[in-house]
Design an enzyme around this catalytic site. Sequence first.
Site, PDB file in Angstrom:
ATOM      1  N   GLU A 123       3.316  -5.297  13.869  1.00 32.39           N
ATOM      2  CA  GLU A 123       2.956  -4.793  15.202  1.00 32.39           C
ATOM      3  C   GLU A 123       1.887  -5.692  15.839  1.00 32.39           C
ATOM      4  O   GLU A 123       1.940  -5.975  17.046  1.00 32.39           O
ATOM      5  CB  GLU A 123       2.456  -3.348  15.104  1.00 32.39           C
ATOM      6  CG  GLU A 123       3.539  -2.392  14.626  1.00 32.39           C
ATOM      7  CD  GLU A 123       3.073  -0.950  14.585  1.00 32.39           C
ATOM      8  OE1 GLU A 123       3.479  -0.170  15.444  1.00 32.39           O
ATOM      9  OE2 GLU A 123       2.287  -0.604  13.690  1.00 32.39           O
ATOM     10  N   GLU A 143       7.473   1.747   7.090  1.00 27.87           N
ATOM     11  CA  GLU A 143       7.074   3.079   7.539  1.00 27.87           C
ATOM     12  C   GLU A 143       8.074   4.140   7.088  1.00 27.87           C
ATOM     13  O   GLU A 143       7.691   5.244   6.687  1.00 27.87           O
ATOM     14  CB  GLU A 143       6.944   3.107   9.072  1.00 27.87           C
ATOM     15  CG  GLU A 143       5.680   2.453   9.608  1.00 27.87           C
ATOM     16  CD  GLU A 143       5.767   0.943   9.771  1.00 27.87           C
ATOM     17  OE1 GLU A 143       6.711   0.332   9.229  1.00 27.87           O
ATOM     18  OE2 GLU A 143       4.888   0.361  10.435  1.00 27.87           O
TER      19      GLU A 143
HETATM   20  C1  1HE Z   1      -3.285  -1.977   0.403  1.00 27.45           C
HETATM   21  C2  1HE Z   1      -2.239  -2.165   1.324  1.00 27.45           C
HETATM   22  C3  1HE Z   1      -2.124  -1.235   2.389  1.00 27.45           C
HETATM   23  C4  1HE Z   1      -2.135  -3.724  -0.138  1.00 27.45           C
HETATM   24  N1  1HE Z   1      -3.015  -0.227   2.450  1.00 27.45           N
HETATM   25  N2  1HE Z   1      -4.139  -0.960   0.513  1.00 27.45           N
HETATM   26  N3  1HE Z   1       2.036  -1.138   4.506  1.00 27.45           N
HETATM   27  C5  1HE Z   1       2.767  -1.193   3.387  1.00 27.45           C
HETATM   28  O1  1HE Z   1       3.477  -0.278   3.027  1.00 27.45           O
HETATM   29  C6  1HE Z   1       2.609  -2.447   2.580  1.00 27.45           C
HETATM   30  C7  1HE Z   1       1.961  -2.112   1.243  1.00 27.45           C
HETATM   31  N4  1HE Z   1       1.585  -3.317   0.507  1.00 27.45           N
HETATM   32  C8  1HE Z   1       2.471  -4.022  -0.235  1.00 27.45           C
HETATM   33  O2  1HE Z   1       3.661  -3.785  -0.238  1.00 27.45           O
HETATM   34  C9  1HE Z   1       1.909  -5.174  -1.038  1.00 27.45           C
HETATM   35  O3  1HE Z   1       0.521  -4.933  -1.235  1.00 27.45           O
HETATM   36  C10 1HE Z   1       2.082  -6.558  -0.369  1.00 27.45           C
HETATM   37  C11 1HE Z   1       3.566  -6.958  -0.413  1.00 27.45           C
HETATM   38  C12 1HE Z   1       1.579  -6.572   1.051  1.00 27.45           C
HETATM   39  C13 1HE Z   1       1.246  -7.599  -1.159  1.00 27.45           C
HETATM   40  O4  1HE Z   1       1.581  -7.551  -2.537  1.00 27.45           O
HETATM   41  P1  1HE Z   1       0.554  -8.197  -3.590  1.00 27.45           P
HETATM   42  O5  1HE Z   1       1.222  -8.113  -4.947  1.00 27.45           O
HETATM   43  O6  1HE Z   1       0.102  -9.533  -3.126  1.00 27.45           O
HETATM   44  O7  1HE Z   1      -0.772  -7.294  -3.570  1.00 27.45           O
HETATM   45  P2  1HE Z   1      -1.038  -5.848  -4.209  1.00 27.45           P
HETATM   46  O8  1HE Z   1      -1.401  -6.001  -5.669  1.00 27.45           O
HETATM   47  O9  1HE Z   1       0.078  -4.888  -3.935  1.00 27.45           O
HETATM   48  O10 1HE Z   1      -2.290  -5.324  -3.378  1.00 27.45           O
HETATM   49  C14 1HE Z   1      -3.599  -5.839  -3.587  1.00 27.45           C
HETATM   50  C15 1HE Z   1      -4.568  -4.770  -3.204  1.00 27.45           C
HETATM   51  O11 1HE Z   1      -4.397  -4.486  -1.796  1.00 27.45           O
HETATM   52  C16 1HE Z   1      -4.287  -3.441  -3.904  1.00 27.45           C
HETATM   53  O12 1HE Z   1      -5.521  -2.775  -4.014  1.00 27.45           O
HETATM   54  P3  1HE Z   1      -6.357  -2.776  -5.418  1.00 27.45           P
HETATM   55  O13 1HE Z   1      -7.567  -1.956  -5.110  1.00 27.45           O
HETATM   56  O14 1HE Z   1      -5.426  -2.164  -6.447  1.00 27.45           O
HETATM   57  O15 1HE Z   1      -6.669  -4.227  -5.704  1.00 27.45           O
HETATM   58  C17 1HE Z   1      -3.426  -2.691  -2.915  1.00 27.45           C
HETATM   59  O16 1HE Z   1      -3.494  -1.289  -3.081  1.00 27.45           O
HETATM   60  C18 1HE Z   1      -4.086  -3.110  -1.610  1.00 27.45           C
HETATM   61  N5  1HE Z   1      -3.180  -2.957  -0.486  1.00 27.45           N
HETATM   62  N6  1HE Z   1      -1.537  -3.263   0.959  1.00 27.45           N
HETATM   63  C19 1HE Z   1      -3.981  -0.114   1.522  1.00 27.45           C
HETATM   64  N7  1HE Z   1      -1.181  -1.362   3.324  1.00 27.45           N
HETATM   65  C20 1HE Z   1      -0.355   1.992  13.113  1.00 27.45           C
HETATM   66  S1  1HE Z   1       0.808   2.526  12.073  1.00 27.45           S
HETATM   67  C21 1HE Z   1       1.277   1.231  11.040  1.00 27.45           C
HETATM   68  C22 1HE Z   1       2.076   1.785   9.895  1.00 27.45           C
HETATM   69  C23 1HE Z   1       2.137   0.819   8.770  1.00 27.45           C
HETATM   70  O17 1HE Z   1       1.641  -0.262   8.804  1.00 27.45           O
HETATM   71  S2  1HE Z   1       3.009   1.391   7.403  1.00 27.45           S
HETATM   72  C24 1HE Z   1       3.090   0.037   6.327  1.00 27.45           C
HETATM   73  C25 1HE Z   1       1.948   0.012   5.361  1.00 27.45           C
END
Ligand code: 1HE
Length: 269
Positions: A123, A143
Site C-alpha cells: 500500500e 490480509e
Molecule cells: C513482524 C511482521 C509484521 C515480521 N508484524 N512483526 N503482514 C504480513 O502478514 C507479513 C508477515 N511477515 C512475514 O511474512 C515475514 O516476516 C516476511 C516474509 C516479511 C519476512 O520473513 P523473514 O524470515 O525475513 O523474517 P521473520 O523471521 O518472519 O520476522 C523477523 C521478525 O519480524 C519477527 O519478530 P521476532 O521478534 O520473532 O524477531 C517477526 O515476528 C517480525 N515481523 N513481519 C509484526 N507484519 C493498514 S492495513 C495493512 C494490513 C497488512 O499489512 S496485513 C499484512 C501483514
Amino acid sequence: MRMNFQPVPGLLAQLPLLRAQADGPIVHLQLARPDKRNAINDELVAQIHTAFVNLPAQARVAIVSGEGEHFCAGLDLSELNERDVGEGIEHSRRWHAAFEQVQFGRVPVIAVLHGAVVGGGLELAASAHLRVAEPSAFYALPEGQRGIFVGGGGSARIPRLVGVSTMTDMMLTGRVLDAHEGHSAGLSHYLVEAGAGLRHAMQLARKVATNAPLSNFAVMHALPRIADMAQGDGLFVESLMSAIAQGDDAAKQRVRDFLEKRAAKVGVA
Ligand code: 1HE
C-alpha cells in the site's frame, strides 16, 4: 553515479524509525526497523506522515526504501489485537492521512522495492509515483489469510496499478508475485539488478528534479484526478492545468531554450 547523502537536520532527524538523508534536492527516507522487517506500527505511520508534511524546503523529489532484507512487511500485526472496531477505523484513517501525503504531497516520490513488499508495504509502494524493483522483490496481500482487509488505501490504489482482477486473486488466494510477475502486472516501472535499486532511483530522481515544478505538480495532482473524472470534466480541468503550467516563467524559458537550440532533443540525453 556518485551519491552524497547527508543526514537531514531538524524535525526529520528526530524520527527514530525513518532515516532521513538528502543529496541536494533529493531526500531519501529509509524505513529503519529492519529487525521487524520494517513492519509499520502506529509510531512508524505517524513518522511517515510527519516526514512527508515536513520535507525540507529544498526537496524536489523523495525516495522511499527499506533497511535490511525487505522493503516492508506491512502492518505490525502485534498491534492488531489491541484495537476495537472504532479504533480500527481511526487506525486506517491515520494510514490514509500518511499515504495521502506520499501521493498528494509536495514532491514526486520514488519507491525502491526489494524483498517483501507485502500488505501495508505494498500500500505504501502504491502511494509512490514511481517504483523501482530489485529481483528479490515479492508482492503479496496476506490480509485475506490474516482475517482482515487492506486499510492503508490499497483497495483504492492497487487496482489502479494491476486491476481489480489481479488484486482479487492476490487477496483471495494469498498468491505471491515475484519481481518479474509483479513487473509484468504493473507493480514496478523499472526492474533493475540486485543492489542497483537506490542508484537507479537516484538517476530517475535527478531527472524528475529538473522538471519545471508546475509540470511535476500537474502530473502528481491533476493527472490522477483527471483520470478519475468523466471525460468532459477531465478535458476541462486539463485545459485549466495546461494553461496554468504554460503561463509559468519556467515553461516559457524551456520553450525558448528549445527554439534557440539550447535544450536537448527528445531521446538525446
Ligand atoms: C513482524 C511482521 C509484521 C515480521 N508484524 N512483526 N503482514 C504480513 O502478514 C507479513 C508477515 N511477515 C512475514 O511474512 C515475514 O516476516 C516476511 C516474509 C516479511 C519476512 O520473513 P523473514 O524470515 O525475513 O523474517 P521473520 O523471521 O518472519 O520476522 C523477523 C521478525 O519480524 C519477527 O519478530 P521476532 O521478534 O520473532 O524477531 C517477526 O515476528 C517480525 N515481523 N513481519 C509484526 N507484519 C493498514 S492495513 C495493512 C494490513 C497488512 O499489512 S496485513 C499484512 C501483514
